[in-house]
Design an enzyme around this catalytic site. Structure first.
Site, PDB file in Angstrom:
ATOM      1  N   TYR A 170      32.995  47.044  49.078  1.00 20.21           N
ATOM      2  CA  TYR A 170      32.590  48.200  48.126  1.00 20.21           C
ATOM      3  C   TYR A 170      31.444  48.957  48.699  1.00 20.21           C
ATOM      4  CZ  TYR A 170      30.957  49.666  43.650  1.00 20.21           C
ATOM      5  OH  TYR A 170      30.456  50.508  42.467  1.00 20.21           O
ATOM      6  N   LYS A 174      31.466  53.028  49.143  1.00 18.74           N
ATOM      7  CA  LYS A 174      30.581  53.810  48.590  1.00 18.74           C
ATOM      8  C   LYS A 174      29.615  54.558  49.509  1.00 18.74           C
ATOM      9  CE  LYS A 174      31.958  53.181  44.340  1.00 18.74           C
ATOM     10  NZ  LYS A 174      32.743  54.238  43.741  1.00 18.74           N
TER      11      LYS A 174
END
Length: 303
Positions: A170, A174
């Site tokens: 993640y 990001k």
């Protein structure tokens, strides 16, 4: 209030949570909204058109205009049809809010390749493909003598900006979105497209256990709920509007009533001796420079 002037926005992952809040807030300003959501669970499993249809119906019930798009924006066909839906339904596209995503958190040594691929796909590819198709449309409009006042709002995260223990995939995705935002802002400026990103902190299905403490007390529903996703949406609405003229290539952190302009990588202290160093000399230089460098912020979950 931001004048919509008949603007049309696409919001991905708008069936629930932050995306739903953004879609409703945009519609409240008179923006016509394409509500995208694949309808999957918090881990990306399952799926169905229900969440997108529900948000679109809620907007229409409040007097706004919206259409549901239940496609997968991390596929070329899904991303292309997202833009086509806006153009065929409302005749234009003015703003793209990339928000879709899910989590599969694991510590690095336990993180499977399939989980890594799935998370990077939905976040990073799910930003790239809609952005690519929307940008192609706006470039064509500019070349046809109809330069747009177009806006893109991407969704990064504090995990991508500072790191987060247990969220390697993640955080990597990001961080990629933050870099994509900078590149897109530079490349699309000649076409009248401004590209920014928000790093929200709010209570959604993905974070409800983390941010439950931020809920308004049940005996005082009028108390400010700092973790409500609706707190992030006003900034998104402004960035998606013509009022944000001149603001591009920026990342904003938004949480509760707080907005922070994030400052990313900058050239810090440097030494140049105009000659090759030995490993020892390179190490000595690195240590000297670190004594002059700004201290790094801690990775989330590391302290």
């Amino acid at each position: 209030m931001t004048a919509s002037n008949g603007r049309v926005a696409v919001v991905t992952g708008a069936g629930r949570g932050l995306g739903r809040a953004h879609a409703l807030a945009l519609a409240a300003e008179g923006v016509r909204v394409v509500v995208n959501d694949l309808g999957v669970g918090p881990d990306g499993e399952g799926g169905g058109p229900g969440p997108a249809e529900c948000t679109a119906a809620e907007i229409r019930a409040r007097g706004g205009q919206a259409v549901a798009h239940p496609g997968d924006v991390a596929t070329p066909d899904g991303a292309a049809s997202l833009v086509t839906t806006a153009l065929e339904t409302f005749g234009r596209l003015d703003a793209l809010v990339n928000n879709a995503g899910f989590l599969r958190d694991r510590m690095l040594v336990n993180l499977g390749e399939d989980d890594w691929d799935a998370v990077v796909r939905v976040h990073l590819k799910g930003h790239f493909l809609p952005l690519r198709h929307a940008a192609a449309h706006w470039r064509a409009e500019t070349k046809a003598g109809r330069p747009p006042a177009a806006r893109v709002v991407n969704t990064t995260s504090g995990a991508g900006l500072l790191g987060s223990v247990g969220q390697a995939g993640y955080a990597a995705a990001k961080a990629g979105i933050a870099a994509l935002t900078l590149v897109a802002a530079a490349e699309l400026a000649p076409y009248g497209v401004l590209v920014n990103a928000v790093a929200p902190a709010a209570r959604t299905r993905m974070t409800e256990t983390v941010f439950a403490a931020g809920m308004a007390p049940p005996d005082r529903p009028d108390t400010f709920d700092a973790m409500a996703p609706e707190n992030v949406s006003p900034l998104v609405v402004w960035l998606a509007s013509a009022a944000s003229r001149g603001v591009t290539g920026r990342v904003f952190e938004a949480e509760g009533g707080r907005i922070t302009v994030m400052e990313g990588w900058h050239h810090g202290p440097t030494e140049d001796r105009a000659a090759r160093r030995t490993p020892t000399e390179a190490g000595d230089a690195a240590l000297r420079l670190l004594t002059r460098a700004r201290p790094e912020e801690p990775v989330y979950g590391s302290r």
